[in-house]
Design a protein around this motif. Structure first.
Motif, PDB file in Angstrom:
ATOM      1  N   ALA A 116       0.832  -1.205   0.000  1.00 37.34           N
ATOM      2  CA  ALA A 116       0.000   0.000   0.000  1.00 37.34           C
ATOM      3  C   ALA A 116       0.869   1.257   0.000  1.00 37.34           C
ATOM      4  O   ALA A 116       0.577   2.228  -0.709  1.00 37.34           O
ATOM      5  N   SER A 121      -0.014   5.334  -1.141  1.00 36.71           N
ATOM      6  CA  SER A 121      -1.118   5.603  -0.224  1.00 36.71           C
ATOM      7  C   SER A 121      -0.628   6.396   0.984  1.00 36.71           C
ATOM      8  O   SER A 121       0.466   6.164   1.491  1.00 36.71           O
ATOM      9  N   THR A 122      -1.446   7.316   1.445  1.00 36.98           N
ATOM     10  CA  THR A 122      -1.126   8.087   2.642  1.00 36.98           C
ATOM     11  C   THR A 122      -1.423   7.228   3.873  1.00 36.98           C
ATOM     12  O   THR A 122      -2.149   6.222   3.784  1.00 36.98           O
ATOM     13  N   TRP A 124      -3.443   7.791   6.275  1.00 40.91           N
ATOM     14  CA  TRP A 124      -4.890   7.742   6.485  1.00 40.91           C
ATOM     15  C   TRP A 124      -5.539   6.763   5.506  1.00 40.91           C
ATOM     16  O   TRP A 124      -6.440   6.004   5.886  1.00 40.91           O
ATOM     17  N   GLN A 125      -5.114   6.764   4.260  1.00 42.94           N
ATOM     18  CA  GLN A 125      -5.674   5.839   3.271  1.00 42.94           C
ATOM     19  C   GLN A 125      -5.354   4.394   3.630  1.00 42.94           C
ATOM     20  O   GLN A 125      -6.195   3.505   3.464  1.00 42.94           O
ATOM     21  N   TYR A 128      -7.725   3.485   6.569  1.00 47.34           N
ATOM     22  CA  TYR A 128      -9.145   3.366   6.224  1.00 47.34           C
ATOM     23  C   TYR A 128      -9.414   2.290   5.178  1.00 47.34           C
ATOM     24  O   TYR A 128     -10.417   1.565   5.259  1.00 47.34           O
ATOM     25  N   LYS A 129      -8.510   2.171   4.194  1.00 49.03           N
ATOM     26  CA  LYS A 129      -8.767   1.279   3.069  1.00 49.03           C
ATOM     27  C   LYS A 129      -8.084  -0.083   3.175  1.00 49.03           C
ATOM     28  O   LYS A 129      -8.427  -0.999   2.437  1.00 49.03           O
ATOM     29  N   TRP A 210     -17.738  -2.810   1.546  1.00 48.36           N
ATOM     30  CA  TRP A 210     -16.283  -2.788   1.338  1.00 48.36           C
ATOM     31  C   TRP A 210     -15.815  -3.930   0.443  1.00 48.36           C
ATOM     32  O   TRP A 210     -14.620  -4.112   0.252  1.00 48.36           O
TER      33      TRP A 210
END
Length: 214
Positions: A116, A121-122, A124-125, A128-129, A210
């Motif tokens: 990731a 991806s940050t 936070w991403q 969350y993801k 999701w």
């Protein structure tokens, strides 16, 4: 005995209905607060693991305090009634949420997180993801455990002047009315089972949203 219990339900259903609503109100308030705080703390210590031992240790100690003793400790500060019962139930509900959130996130394979990150991806991403969806089964298991436990423990609220189905149990014990005691206990069990199924339904909805495997 069974005939006596159903007779009570038929004769005094408005009384039991009011107790059920009070019970759900007390328990749901505690569940909402402890669920939110527990999820936040679980995420926090999973991202800053140096705090994990201390936070989980403190919550573990609080969890070992008998419920009656916890209520006794709180009464001088918050008085008697629903407020004190809600605070005590919130404290007890923290452990399964914090522990399961922390466990669910920290057991994700490091290679998954690295992939990731490599895709840009940050943090936070990633949280969350990637982390929360993968940790969802463990988190929900903690939530379901906490919900059932909180609803069951809410029965002690009557001992400090709060409402709920514990009132029926307490009244049955003090008047030597076994049917009243069983009637209150059965309703608590039914509310707990129904709530557990509700959480399971919400979990399936989230999984579908999701696109997670069942």
């Amino acid at each position: 005995m069974i005939h006596g219990i159903f007779s009570l339900y038929a004769e005094r259903w408005p009384f039991f209905q009011e107790l059920i609503l009070q019970h759900i109100k007390i328990a749901s308030t505690a569940i909402l607060i402890s669920g939110s705080i527990g999820l936040f703390l679980g995420i926090l210590i999973s991202e800053h693991r140096r705090f994990a031992t201390w936070i989980i240790g403190v919550i573990n100690v609080a969890y070992t305090i008998p419920s009656i003793s916890m209520l006794g400790f709180l009464i001088p500060f918050t008085g008697i009634g629903n407020k004190t019962a809600t605070i005590a139930l919130t404290i007890y509900g923290l452990l399964p949420m914090v522990r399961n959130t922390y466990t669910g996130i920290t057991t994700i394979e490091a290679s998954t997180i690295e992939v990731a990150k490599g895709m840009g991806s940050t943090p936070w991403q990633i949280l969350y993801k990637v982390k929360l969806p993968l940790a969802l089964p463990v988190i929900v298991a903690g939530l379901r455990s906490m919900v059932v436990m909180t609803i069951s423990l809410s029965g002690i609220a009557s001992y400090i002047g709060a409402g709920g189905l514990g009132v029926a149990i307490y009244r049955g014990i003090t008047t030597n009315n076994a049917a009243m005691t069983y009637a209150g206990s059965i309703l608590i069990a039914l509310v707990a089972l129904a709530s557990d199924q509700l959480v399971a339904y919400i979990e399936r909805h989230i999984r579908k949203k999701w696109h997670l495997a069942p």
